[in-house]
Design an enzyme around this catalytic site. Structure first.
Site, PDB file in Angstrom:
ATOM      1  N   TYR A 171      26.637 -25.248 -15.830  1.00 50.26           N
ATOM      2  CA  TYR A 171      27.613 -25.237 -16.931  1.00 50.26           C
ATOM      3  C   TYR A 171      27.902 -23.817 -17.403  1.00 50.26           C
ATOM      4  O   TYR A 171      26.999 -22.998 -17.509  1.00 50.26           O
ATOM      5  CB  TYR A 171      27.040 -25.986 -18.132  1.00 50.26           C
ATOM      6  CG  TYR A 171      27.120 -27.491 -18.032  1.00 50.26           C
ATOM      7  CD1 TYR A 171      28.346 -28.138 -17.878  1.00 50.26           C
ATOM      8  CD2 TYR A 171      25.970 -28.262 -18.135  1.00 50.26           C
ATOM      9  CE1 TYR A 171      28.408 -29.526 -17.804  1.00 50.26           C
ATOM     10  CE2 TYR A 171      26.022 -29.641 -18.078  1.00 50.26           C
ATOM     11  CZ  TYR A 171      27.248 -30.269 -17.902  1.00 50.26           C
ATOM     12  OH  TYR A 171      27.301 -31.626 -17.852  1.00 50.26           O
ATOM     13  N   LYS A 228      -2.743 -35.254 -34.155  1.00 45.64           N
ATOM     14  CA  LYS A 228      -1.410 -35.480 -34.716  1.00 45.64           C
ATOM     15  C   LYS A 228      -0.341 -35.182 -33.662  1.00 45.64           C
ATOM     16  O   LYS A 228      -0.622 -34.532 -32.649  1.00 45.64           O
ATOM     17  CB  LYS A 228      -1.216 -34.577 -35.923  1.00 45.64           C
ATOM     18  CG  LYS A 228      -1.340 -33.101 -35.579  1.00 45.64           C
ATOM     19  CD  LYS A 228      -1.471 -32.240 -36.807  1.00 45.64           C
ATOM     20  CE  LYS A 228      -1.468 -30.779 -36.381  1.00 45.64           C
ATOM     21  NZ  LYS A 228      -1.939 -29.892 -37.415  1.00 45.64           N
ATOM     22  N   MET A 240      20.928 -31.227 -19.410  1.00 47.34           N
ATOM     23  CA  MET A 240      20.148 -32.207 -20.173  1.00 47.34           C
ATOM     24  C   MET A 240      18.995 -32.785 -19.342  1.00 47.34           C
ATOM     25  O   MET A 240      17.866 -32.883 -19.815  1.00 47.34           O
ATOM     26  CB  MET A 240      21.058 -33.336 -20.646  1.00 47.34           C
ATOM     27  CG  MET A 240      20.376 -34.278 -21.621  1.00 47.34           C
ATOM     28  SD  MET A 240      21.436 -35.662 -22.088  1.00 47.34           S
ATOM     29  CE  MET A 240      22.685 -34.872 -23.067  1.00 47.34           C
TER      30      MET A 240
END
Ligand SMILES: *Cc1c(COP(=O)(O)O)cnc(C)c1O
Length: 820
Positions: free
Chosen positions: A715, A488, A764
């Site tokens: 950041y 799965k 990101m």
């Protein structure tokens, strides 16, 4: 007669077997795996018992055309026209036959053992000496109790050197391998300190390894490793190398990096000699020194050895499965080419059957020791038996023998450049392409043309390691217990059909996925085995039925809906699985529901209950053992009640991974193996060699910056340089699954063997690591996790479990599968 052709009567005598020979046959091919029978004529099948009784495969081998068998007992049903040689120990018979074959030849044989580097040293010695010897060696790393006899069987009268590696995992094994290989020259490679489950202690393991050298007149080894074993060395003469012991035959006293090479200086026979090795990692350097020592010991002039070492090629024992252009899959095995490794690669091609069309790109094969006509006839026969659809031959030897090849589509080119200039002629679309070429053909150029470009962050999945893990859990099962593999969530983040194909090929009984869509993808990729769907949504029932997927029924509502669906579609006996909640409190019927469920099931002709199961909430945790025991009891009772009202047998299953390891009493008829398949089990210590992590996540450095104390990074300016130093920006961020929680020094990565912390927030698509004091440059590989820097460690760093780390790796990270 060819040198490895024997009459079956001869074989019977050699292995001292009983049984009647009903027809005289010739034997030249030894077979041990009924799934891999290429050439049945002249084949002798050994019904070896491993995890499954080899006798179960006799029928399969018979229908593939095999007529000669070595067995422990005759088959239950009569198979006409076949010879059965009956022996007490089938494996021993295989080894005895190989031993007999070996003893017929009087050639130099190098025997290699050690913990690491056996295959590399073997392959490098082959590269180094192939110019002046006709060498026979193990294909890939066929070094086991079965692999060694099969390798030795390849010896023919043309060979004047054998190089065989031997691997062991239990006491008593080396003696048998020694008798089969019978080396007169020995090489001991690196001895690891890894915990080895088969041995009492390191000493016992080393002594077992030394048994390979019992009849050696020369042993090449690292003096520093055997200081404590001087009395135990069996060989008559030793050639030692060392980095610290000046009296060693080859004393390496200076090591420096020159550009991309490694420069070594040593004292040999009181003279200074040198060599240059095109590798910089420690393992390769040690393996190259071993080869250096070996060639000197064998009498090659020092200057010649230096020249040859400089041209060493990396040995990639891996078959890499990559995503290709035009919806193709590419199996990249472009490093060498001989008939044995071709056979292994073709087996892998057949196992990965996601595309209907199978293509082979093959170059001329060199140094086979066979006459070219004989060689290419064998190649053609092999290709035909493996049902290759498209054959592309490259090289003049193949070009001049086009008529040998009986393949639906075939193309021939004189060289690699001609193939590359005409790629549109054969055309490639939705096919699995195996690329296999001799080194000089530079097939990596072909692979580059056919493989899709990848983002530089990749997750590597080691299919051998998965197989190892599967076998580890199989070995824990009682006879007859079935195994369901949980694939799965994109196989816990590790892939879909690539893993499922491997599992199907290795005869796992069942697969389970979470949602219908996942099951559909597997079916579309050619998976035909039964698939259970844990959360079958009502909206997808029609798809479920269309793709023959089997739902889990866990509530009365779902039960009603599903019955309505099959009724409307006039389906009878649809296979389903019942889930019972024994304490997890997630999905499932309650034990008190059993009477009502029985009423509904009795005489219900629309569905058929195939299995009944429950899930353990804390099988890995000793502090919850009492609760687990209660769950087992509840399951037994509830399942018993259902079984009483159905008048047929159903498969009962309860255990997940740690259930298998810790609760042998709860195996029932089947187990459900999940994370253990991926090499992780809370109940198996990480240093136990029994399980191997199958995944590693790698990225690379895009830029290196020099910063001074007080500079901030990333950041929010959360990363602050404490001292002057350097940082590196790497190509992985939270969108790839490297969570923000790893930022600001919580997580770390491996760069050039050094563990360095993150600095600043994770972005990101990127993050930064502090590489102050570490030798790095742009483009260097960065390991996020692998078998040294383990997923378990990462999970601990951010307070989660390995399951979450694995399944978070996003789909944009390319997966590369390999098979050794
Ligand atoms: C995921 C899952 C498993 C496998 O669990 P592991 O701990 O990964 O072995 C077994 N059974 C069910 C019902 C599952 O959902």
């Amino acid at each position: 007669m060819l040198s490895n052709q024997y009459s079956i009567t001869e074989v019977k005598q050699i292995i001292n077997a009983e049984g009647e020979i009903i027809k005289e046959d010739l034997i030249s091919v030894l077979l041990t795996d009924s799934r891999r029978i290429n050439i049945a004529a002249e084949g002798l099948f050994f019904a070896l018992s491993g995890r499954r009784n080899g006798h179960e495969f006799i029928a399969e081998a018979y229908s593939a055309g095999v007529r000669n068998f070595v067995v422990k007992q005759g088959p239950e049903i009569k198979l006409p026209d076949a010879n059965f040689l009956i022996v007490v120990d089938v494996l021993l018979a295989l080894q005895t036959l190989a031993r007999h074959h070996r003893n017929r030849f009087n050639l130099d044989v190098i025997g290699i053992t050690g913990s690491n580097g056996k295959t590399i040293v073997k392959e490098w010695l082959y590269q180094l000496m192939a110019a002046d010897k006709i060498i026979v060696r193990n294909p890939k790393s066929y070094n086991s109790q079965i692999g060694v006899p099969l390798s030795v069987w390849q010896i023919n009268e043309k060979n004047n050197l054998g190089i065989f590696e031997a691997g062991i995992s239990l006491p008593g094994e080396m003696e048998k391998l020694e008798a089969v290989i019978k080396p007169n020259i020995g090489i001991l490679t690196h001895l690891g300190t890894a915990h080895d489950s088969g041995f009492e202690n390191t000493r016992e393991k080393v002594l077992e390894k030394l048994k390979l050298f019992k009849h050696c007149t020369l042993l090449i080894h690292n003096y520093d490793q055997l200081v404590d074993y001087q009395q135990d060395i069996p060989a008559t003469t030793c050639f030692t190398w060392s980095r610290s012991f000046k009296q060693a035959d080859l004393y390496v006293f200076s090591e420096t990096v020159i550009k991309k090479n490694y420069y070594l200086r040593a004292i040999f026979r009181e003279k200074e000699i040198e060599c240059l090795i095109p590798f910089l990692d420690q393992a390769s350097i040690e393996n190259a020194i071993i080869c250096w020592a070996a060639l000197l010991a064998l009498g090659y002039p020092a200057a010649e050895v230096d020249k040859r070492l400089e041209r060493l090629n990396p040995v990639s024992m891996r078959l890499e499965l990559k995503t290709g252009i035009n919806d193709c899959s590419v199996i990249d095995d472009s490093y060498n080419s001989d008939i044995q490794s071709l056979e292994i690669a073709l087996n892998f091609l057949n196992q990965q059957n996601q595309h209907h069309k199978k293509t082979l790109i093959l170059s001329d094969i060199f140094q086979s020791g066979l006459q070219e006509d004989v060689l290419y006839k064998q190649v053609a026969e092999l290709i035909k038996s493996k049902k290759v659809d498209k054959f592309i031959g490259v090289g003049t030897a193949l070009l001049s023998r086009q008529e040998y090849f009986d393949v639906p589509e075939k193309f021939f080119f004189t060289d690699t450049t001609e193939l590359l200039n005409n790629l549109l002629t054969p055309g490639f679309k939705s096919e699995t392409i195996l690329i296999k070429g001799s080194r000089s053909f530079e097939f990596e150029r072909v692979s580059r043309a056919l493989v899709q470009k990848t983002h530089e962050t990749v997750m590597e999945i080691n299919l051998n390691a998965m197989l190892n893990n599967l076998n580890y859990y199989k070995s824990k099962l009682k006879p007859g217990v079935k195994l369901m593999a949980m694939v799965k969530a994109f196989s816990y983040g590790s892939g879909t059909f690539e893993l499922a194909n491997m599992l199907q090929y290795n005869k796992v009984d069942y697969l389970a996925v979470a949602y219908t869509d996942e099951g559909i993808s597997l079916r579309q990729a050619g998976i035909t085995m039964p698939i259970m769907v844990l959360n079958a949504e009502q909206s997808a029932f029609d798809k479920l039925a269309e793709f023959k997927l089997e739902p889990v029924i866990y509530s009365f509502g779902l039960f009603d809906n599903f019955i309505k669906f099959v009724q409307q579609n006039d389906i009878l006996n649809y296979p389903v699985h019942l889930k019972i909640d024994t304490g997890m409190h997630r999905l499932g019927f309650e034990p008190v529901d059993m009477d009502l469920l029985c009423d509904l099931l009795e005489e219900n002709k629309y569905i058929r209950v195939l299995s009944m199961f429950s899930h353990l909430a804390a099988s890995e945790a000793p502090e919850h053992d009492q609760f687990t025991r209660e769950q087992i009891g509840r399951f037994e009772k509830a399942a018993g009640a259902i079984e009483d009202c159905l008048n047929y047998k159903v498969i009962k299953h309860l255990s997940n991974t740690s259930g298998i390891t810790r609760w042998p009493s709860a195996q029932f008829d089947m187990v459900r193996l999940g994370i253990g398949l991926y090499g992780i089990d809370a109940a198996v210590p990480a240093d136990d060699s029994a399980l191997q992590p199958i995944t590693s996540l790698k990225t690379s450095i895009s830029q290196v910056k020099k910063l001074v104390a007080g500079d901030t990074v990333g950041y929010g300016r959360n990363g602050v340089m404490k001292n002057d130093g350097r940082i590196a920006t790497v190509r992985i961020g939270y969108a790839d699954g490297y969570l923000r929680a790893f930022g600001n020094g919580v997580g770390n990565m491996l760069v050039n063997g050094v563990l360095v912390p993150t600095i600043g927030n994770v972005s990101m698509d990127m993050c930064m690591i502090d590489v102050s004091g570490v030798e790095v440059k742009e483009g260097d590989e960065v390991i996020v996790f692998n078998e040294q820097h383990r997923i378990e460690e990462l999970a601990t760093q951010i307070g989660t479990i390995p399951y979450e780390i694995l399944t978070n790796i996003s789909q944009r990270v390319k997966r590369v599968y390999f098979y050794e």
